[in-house]
Write a protein that holds these residues in place. Sequence first.
Motif, PDB file in Angstrom:
ATOM      1  N   TYR A  27      -8.487  -0.632  -0.558  1.00  0.00           N
ATOM      2  CA  TYR A  27      -9.000  -1.869   0.028  1.00  0.00           C
ATOM      3  C   TYR A  27      -7.970  -2.989  -0.132  1.00  0.00           C
ATOM      4  O   TYR A  27      -7.717  -3.766   0.806  1.00  0.00           O
ATOM      5  CB  TYR A  27     -10.325  -2.232  -0.649  1.00  0.00           C
ATOM      6  N   LEU A  28      -7.376  -3.096  -1.323  1.00  0.00           N
ATOM      7  CA  LEU A  28      -6.360  -4.128  -1.538  1.00  0.00           C
ATOM      8  C   LEU A  28      -5.155  -3.930  -0.630  1.00  0.00           C
ATOM      9  O   LEU A  28      -4.602  -4.902  -0.095  1.00  0.00           O
ATOM     10  CB  LEU A  28      -5.905  -4.106  -2.998  1.00  0.00           C
ATOM     11  N   ARG A  29      -4.730  -2.708  -0.481  1.00  0.00           N
ATOM     12  CA  ARG A  29      -3.576  -2.458   0.380  1.00  0.00           C
ATOM     13  C   ARG A  29      -3.853  -2.891   1.813  1.00  0.00           C
ATOM     14  O   ARG A  29      -2.951  -3.359   2.522  1.00  0.00           O
ATOM     15  CB  ARG A  29      -3.213  -0.967   0.357  1.00  0.00           C
ATOM     16  N   MET A  30      -5.084  -2.767   2.242  1.00  0.00           N
ATOM     17  CA  MET A  30      -5.435  -3.167   3.591  1.00  0.00           C
ATOM     18  C   MET A  30      -5.611  -4.679   3.711  1.00  0.00           C
ATOM     19  O   MET A  30      -5.237  -5.283   4.725  1.00  0.00           O
ATOM     20  CB  MET A  30      -6.720  -2.440   4.020  1.00  0.00           C
ATOM     21  N   MET A  31      -6.152  -5.331   2.677  1.00  0.00           N
ATOM     22  CA  MET A  31      -6.512  -6.739   2.772  1.00  0.00           C
ATOM     23  C   MET A  31      -5.398  -7.686   2.364  1.00  0.00           C
ATOM     24  O   MET A  31      -5.296  -8.794   2.921  1.00  0.00           O
ATOM     25  CB  MET A  31      -7.745  -7.008   1.899  1.00  0.00           C
ATOM     26  N   LEU A  32      -4.566  -7.338   1.412  1.00  0.00           N
ATOM     27  CA  LEU A  32      -3.557  -8.271   0.923  1.00  0.00           C
ATOM     28  C   LEU A  32      -2.607  -8.764   2.016  1.00  0.00           C
ATOM     29  O   LEU A  32      -2.285  -9.961   2.057  1.00  0.00           O
ATOM     30  CB  LEU A  32      -2.760  -7.629  -0.218  1.00  0.00           C
ATOM     31  N   PRO A  33      -2.135  -7.915   2.929  1.00  0.00           N
ATOM     32  CA  PRO A  33      -1.221  -8.443   3.954  1.00  0.00           C
ATOM     33  C   PRO A  33      -1.861  -9.454   4.890  1.00  0.00           C
ATOM     34  O   PRO A  33      -1.139 -10.260   5.486  1.00  0.00           O
ATOM     35  CB  PRO A  33      -0.790  -7.175   4.718  1.00  0.00           C
ATOM     36  N   VAL A  34      -3.188  -9.412   5.050  1.00  0.00           N
ATOM     37  CA  VAL A  34      -3.842 -10.320   5.995  1.00  0.00           C
ATOM     38  C   VAL A  34      -4.585 -11.448   5.286  1.00  0.00           C
ATOM     39  O   VAL A  34      -5.308 -12.212   5.919  1.00  0.00           O
ATOM     40  CB  VAL A  34      -4.826  -9.542   6.893  1.00  0.00           C
ATOM     41  N   THR A  35      -4.430 -11.542   3.989  1.00  0.00           N
ATOM     42  CA  THR A  35      -5.090 -12.590   3.215  1.00  0.00           C
ATOM     43  C   THR A  35      -4.155 -13.784   3.060  1.00  0.00           C
ATOM     44  O   THR A  35      -2.946 -13.625   2.858  1.00  0.00           O
ATOM     45  CB  THR A  35      -5.501 -12.053   1.828  1.00  0.00           C
ATOM     46  N   ALA A  36      -4.704 -14.975   3.125  1.00  0.00           N
ATOM     47  CA  ALA A  36      -3.909 -16.202   2.990  1.00  0.00           C
ATOM     48  C   ALA A  36      -3.263 -16.269   1.610  1.00  0.00           C
ATOM     49  O   ALA A  36      -3.827 -15.828   0.599  1.00  0.00           O
ATOM     50  CB  ALA A  36      -4.799 -17.427   3.229  1.00  0.00           C
ATOM     51  N   ARG A  37      -2.059 -16.839   1.568  1.00  0.00           N
ATOM     52  CA  ARG A  37      -1.331 -16.943   0.304  1.00  0.00           C
ATOM     53  C   ARG A  37      -2.117 -17.750  -0.721  1.00  0.00           C
ATOM     54  O   ARG A  37      -2.091 -17.444  -1.923  1.00  0.00           O
ATOM     55  CB  ARG A  37       0.030 -17.576   0.541  1.00  0.00           C
ATOM     56  N   ALA A  38      -2.775 -18.781  -0.257  1.00  0.00           N
ATOM     57  CA  ALA A  38      -3.513 -19.625  -1.203  1.00  0.00           C
ATOM     58  C   ALA A  38      -4.594 -18.839  -1.931  1.00  0.00           C
ATOM     59  O   ALA A  38      -4.793 -18.986  -3.146  1.00  0.00           O
ATOM     60  CB  ALA A  38      -4.138 -20.803  -0.451  1.00  0.00           C
ATOM     61  N   GLU A  39      -5.281 -17.982  -1.186  1.00  0.00           N
ATOM     62  CA  GLU A  39      -6.323 -17.184  -1.826  1.00  0.00           C
ATOM     63  C   GLU A  39      -5.733 -16.159  -2.773  1.00  0.00           C
ATOM     64  O   GLU A  39      -6.298 -15.885  -3.837  1.00  0.00           O
ATOM     65  CB  GLU A  39      -7.172 -16.493  -0.761  1.00  0.00           C
TER      66      GLU A  39
END
Length: 1938
Positions: A27-39
């Motif tokens: 899940y992290l591998r999928m979400m981290l690239p599309v998550t805002a840097r601030a979050e």
Amino acid sequence: MERLVLLNVAGLEEPQRALRILEWLRYLRMMLPVTARAEVKQNQKQLVEQLTLIMMGSPGPPVRQLLAHNLAVVYSAGDTFSVYETIDRCNDLIRSKDDSPSHLPNKLAAVACLGALYQKLGRLLGSTFNDTVTNLLKVLRNAESQGRTEIMLSLDRIVAGLGSSASSCHRDIYKAARSCLTDRSMSVRSATAQCLLALQNEASFMSGSDLESLVSLCFKAFEGSSYDVRLGVSRLLGKVLARAVHGTSPSRQSTRRLSLEDALSLLSTGFLRGNSGFLRGGGDMLRGSSSSTRHVRLGATQAYIIFISTLGGHWLSRNVPGLLTHLLEIVFHQKATQTPVEAACARRCISYILRATLGELLGEKAQLEAAREISEVIKKLMKSVDAVLSDSNMETRFCTTDITASQHALVCALQELGDLILGLGTTAAPLLRDSSFGVLDTVISVVLHPSLSARLAAAWCLRCVVVSLPSLAAPLLDRCTERLIALKSSPEAVSGYSLAAAGLLGSIRLCPLGVPQGKGKVIMSLAEDLLCSANQNSRLSMQRVQAGWILISSLMTLGPAMVQPHLRRLLLLWRSVFPQNPKDLDMERSRGDSFTWQVTLEGRAGAMSAIQSFMSHCGDLVTEEVLQQLLPPLPFAVALLAHLCAIMKELVADLSSPDYPPSGALFLLPSLCHPVDLILLGPSLQESDHRAIEEQFLLSNGIPGGSLEYDPHAIYHMPSEGESVPTPMPPVYTVIQAAASLFGVLLSNMPELQRTQILEQLVESIKQTKGSRQQSVQLAALSALCYFLKHLASNHIDLGPEETRRPCLTLIVGALESRNPWLRCAAVECIARLAHVVSETLYTSSLAQASFDKLKVARDVVARTGHSLALGSLHRYLGGIGSTQHLASCVAVLHSLSQDTTSPEVQTWALHSLSIIIDSSGPLYYVHVEPTLSLLLTALLSTPLSHADVHRSLGRCLSALLNTLGPELQGSGELVACQRNHCLLACSVMQENPDCLVQAQGISCLQQLHMFAPKHVNLSSLVPTLCVHLCSPHLILRRAVLACLRQLAQREAAEVSEHAMTMAKDGHEDLKMDVNMRELGLEGVLLSLLDRENDPQLRQDVKETLFHMQSCTGVSRLSFWLRLHKDILSASADFAAVASVDTTQEEDSEQCCSDSVLTSKKEESSTPSVSPRWHTRVFSMECVSMLVSQCVREGGAHFNVVEAQEMKHKEPDRDFLVLHLQDLVRMSFMAATDHSEQLRLVGLQALLLVIQRFSSVPEPEFPGHLVLEQYQANVLAAVRPAFNSDTHPDVTATACQVCSAWLASGVLKDPSDLYRVQQLLLSSLSKVQMMKETSSVYSESTTTMETLAVLKAWAEVYIAAVERREPEGESGCNPGDGLLSMVQADISTLSQLWLSALQDHALLTLPPECSHQLPSPGGAFYTSETSDAARPHYLTSWAPILHATSLWLSSTGFILADPDEAGSRLSRPVTPTTMGQEHNNREPAKTPEDVNSERFHLILGNILELAIELISVLHRLLLMRESSEIQLLALEVGKQILDAVQEHVQERRRSAEVDDGAEEKEKLPEFGEGHDTGGLVAGHSLVLAALEMCLCILIRQLPQLSPRLSGSIIGRHATKQPLSHDSNLLISASLSILAELPSLCSPEGSVSILPTLLYLVLGVLQHTAGRNPGGRLSLAVTSALQALKAIVSSPMSRVEKSRASWTSLLRSSTSSMLQSWDSDEEKDRIAMLTALTIFLLSANPEVMSEPGLQNASLQRFYSSTDSKDPDEQLKCYRLILSIFQHPAHDVVAPYICELAPRVVRHLSHADSRKPQSQAELLVLQEGVRLLQALIIASEEQNRPPVVSMVFHLLISFLLDENTLCSASSCSRALHDFGLQSLTQFGASHPDQFRHLMGSSTALRSRLEAALRGNQESLKPKPRIVRGGGQGSPSIQLKTNFL
């Protein structure tokens, strides 16, 4: 945006902990690239803590990889402040002194995290890398294999991430990697090679000062290596050498470039001296048995390929001569060919290098140049050989080794030359046909080489030439036969030219155009001559015998048509070779020396080969008679080996004491073991790009390898799949294989007692051997046993008692626990087949129980692997073995063994056996799915990646589980969802495995999931993964990817394309392709694969994927697809000037072509930029044609310029084909003018399609013109080259179709344009006329095809010209006249050829029983030998030719004008024997009547049998064809035949009336069928034949007509179904034929068929006359009524002889009809009344005069007149009106008397009941007309009452002035009708009208009131103006009638 979800790792508990962690990391591998840097920064601390906890929690390999990746991404997207703490923590963890197994996963995770951090962050981490690298290198020294592997992978990532900034550590890393590159662990070697590969990009010293030591190290790493290690190390070695040669330095320092010669010398040193100097085991090379030597050689071979591929195709094209010289010098070297084993290995490796470089890296133009260079090399080699052979000193001549050494180089060069020509196809024509190159002469010169292998290689090369250029087959055959005859005294010439001829003959079956039939006669005569002259010269005996039989054997491959004329001579030859009786056999044994026996046995071996070839290729000729002549000599040949028992002893001796090395029996393995089990023996047995050289190490260790010289007869065989040349094994091995197979057949046919003895003897022979020899004997014995058991099972033969089973089991058990894994696999297969043959539950259970018991106590790997696989194999052959309890036991045992982590081999075999059980158990395994799935996930998460075999077995188990679950996976239950999720997790883990086979299994499992549960497979993640692997170096992975893409494209083609484009635009980091995917998309990448891939299955998957994608998105993305194909077709190169093109010009031209979108856009690409090859362009052109067909199916604006432009303006996103017409024409033109004949063919076919679809599209800018007119020059230029003399006939035939379609399209209007195209067809026509006189290089059937294509083209042009001609009398210029006049100029020639073609077709369509009627030499355009091959060509051409011939004959009135007579004189009509012939006899002119009469006799004449036969043929056609269109045409033809016969019968009757005189004219002559007796004989009666034909149709459409079917399900179903339009048409056509049949009979004959006709017609009427909503009668009903009228009014009904019979039958039919109608109230009563009216008005008066029929008929009329349905009343009135109007008053008088009062009574109610509808109004109006007809039919004295009644009725219709304005529309219409009718009727009867008005005041008052009201209604309304003016009415009515 969705917020990140954190995981409480510390709170997780087993057993779900590992799965939850894995899911969260994914899940992290999928979400981290599309998550805002601030979050990310906000949650970074918690993320790092959780990831650190996972790292400390003993993660498995998959979790370790995800952990490292996510940790690096977190720091990359967030802050890097705490990254140094993480690095220190990882280093501390690595330096930890805790070496316990539980702490090892933590260390490995820390190492992986360090590598990922440095790879992702790079120089951001500063100088911390020094401590990290030092720490890793320090730990490396004492680490175990997993640690060493992970450290090397981490160093690889560190080097790649830091680049040159870590240069201070490069030397240290290199030193550490040197020792690891020769590590005992293969996984460590692979990781080290990967690390060094990354290091060489940054460290210049590796390609500089340390180059030689690195090369030596790589060769040392090859020793004892695995397949993956060889791939990795060879890649390293090739890349380093390529960088050294290229001279590029990563540090931008000036480095010394390594010369090409030095680089090749380094590689050749390892290839030739792989085991000496810097390698171990030098003495093994001399013995030819060193496996390390072979490993090094295989690695060096792959390094060669990597080296050349890295330098690129442009470099290769400039250095082909040097590379060729170097590679061929290697096989010249003595050290490469010291033993047959090494020579075969060296030859195969060099051939593989040449194929992988010249065949894949060069474009077609460069390949032509390379082929020329190879030809020059061969020429030089042959000059050296000729120099040696011409040496007069015999001692020096035969002591030299040049000839022996040259044969290996020649074999490699010739094989590559053949492969190049085979790949180039017809584009190699300029090279082969140019005599200045002398390529063919050079190849042919090698057939005189002293070495057999060189002669065979030359013959195979010639075979490849013929396959590519079929036109050279006949000339080369002629050349070989001529030289063979001329050099008959030379042994080398006899052998060489016969082999060449055999190879050429074997290639002809691959050439559809064939060779002339006469070539077979020449070969047969030559072979006979060689065999007969073999005894004349002992020096040539052996060669002539071999040559004769190999020629005969290869001749068989041409098929029955070529062999049949020589069959009798062949049987005599075979008979002469073998002894004919025991006496001859005894005499043969008692005499002859060794040489004589050698020649004799060689002759018999050749004869046997010829018989085998005959049986394989000419099976149609193997009749009982032929078998009776073939079989008797064979037993006497076998009798040389004494009796059967002696044969078995010999076989046992062969199997137990083989003449091959100990490991040589391994070649038996692939055919012995189950294909699925071979994976256990190593990945080399799987399909890979390197299988051609890899499999020889596994299976051919100690075997010389396959080669043509071991079996010269293989020269005419087809190579095996994946091979370019047949590779028969040496005789010693083929004998063993044949002995094992023969052992099984013979032993199964022997008595049980002898079986036991022989099997015990085989067991004893194994006991007498030891060591490796015993293993070889065991494997041979198991092979024989397996063949024996297979034969028993296939023929359902019982094995025998326990005494026979015991030795079988002894053989198996002895091998089941062998240390040799091959033996264990063979034993497992045998024990399963043994259980299958015995087929006893107790016996099978005992075998399984023995394995259970053994597994309980055994602790050694051998026993546990063998017995665990035995359990699975028993399940494979026997299903569930008997009970679910037994299944549970097997699963429990295998589950336990699968968890034995101490032995990966046991895990592998147990899991493989478990997968077999899952597959074979099916639904029985449902109860074990959960524990098995849990076991698989646990193993996948914990098994080290280095244990690739375990992971592969896990993949097979998962695939089997998915098959077991199947569609259940798409369920919604909690259990199913959990299982589905676990399967998806397992697939994801497998996809991330570094092993290519495991990745392929993961993709295949996802493919299965997509098939069963497509909604749950995420395409957005799957498609990018597939795209990344498209360019994988592993064939097995690319196959899995393409198979998955093919399935996805079938369902979601558009989604797949979108996901691939999204990935390309996002810049996926793993996407490394040579093709610009952003511009071309996935479709362009797939098209580029067709130029790189050679695997047939993979290429087929690529094509099917593209087909599916285009069929789904072709219309919506029309511009994209057309641009894609246009770029491919535009890449065609010019080969005409190949002779003058040097290497620099070639480079420039290739660079000029590099602007194609299909090539890489990089300026410095390491991969070649190859233009699309011809087969890719052919496929692309086929796709264009499919695209046009798609648009044709959609229709609409695709073929309308105006509509397309308007819709394009409204919807810019839409596209239409007509807007791309210019591109279509251009692509077709480019393809049609290419040098590839195959591409020219599809180009012309596409051009034909364009002409057919766009010929009628108008040009909107120029009214009166067509859009194709602007492309006239393109079309003409495209077809003109196809009419050259050297063009293939199939291309010319297609060009003729294009020309005919172009002329017939109407596009050409200018006479000069017509003339230019006509000249092309005229050239073909002249060629057709000269074909009989000129010899062809193709087969006669090919000539027939070309001839018929030309005649068909002219026929289509003539048809179009006639159809376009305007009718006479119309003015204006007609362009069709010009076309017709051009055809008319050659119509005399064409007509003769058309008629000859039709006559040939008529002969060829005769049934087989009439084959003796065929002319022995053949027809005009075919020969008797090729008649079968010619039939399809006639079948496709005869229809337009017949059409054109009929038009021509019709235009001449079926008369041929005699050129010697005046124009006004006519010759006799055309007949089949006189068409097109000259007439010498002058006949007087004949009248048109005579001409018509003779034309009639031409068609049928007096031969009634011809008409009967034609009707019978039509009847059979109706039975066989279901098409309604064909059936209608057949009925139409049948009707025309009957019309012709009817005309003939009527003519005879008229002639007879004239001849009989006036006194007998009243008697109708009795002509027609039936004569005086009325009897009709089946088979001799045209009427019965026609009746059968019509009955066939009627019963098929109306099964109720048949008494048998009326009560069946079919009949009842048919009554409920309404008839279709086609069914109505068929019934109508059949009834029209039935109506004509009485006129073909005599009076008595008509009586015979009348009951049947009436039954059928009235039956159709009864079953089709249903009540229709609209009240209309169906076509079937109206046709039945018409047929009924024609039948009952037949003249035969009034003939005196038959009148009474007709009357009786008609009366009976009327009565039956009335009765049937009473029983069915749903039928339409009007149809019945119509039939009754027909009987009344058309039949004889006596029919309906019977009182009973009259009363019954009147009752039907009463019922309809009283009906409440106004439509029924109306139709009934109309029928009554026809009765009243009938002229024969005496016939209808009773009906008038009864029906008239009923009508008057009904009309009298009109005054009280006004019409409420239009239908009621029409009934009243029809009633008035009926009364008026009654007045006319009445006598004068009876008319006044009726007239008065009519006046009263009409006045009652009138309305007064008060009610008129408010009356309804129907009442007002009735009022108007009454006034109008009253006016007309009063004028007709003025006296009666005056009298009535004067006598009745009421009537007068009503009339006057009506008139006043009518006038008031016509006055204009005040102040209301509606439309017109206010003038007085234009019509003035009379108001005073007195």
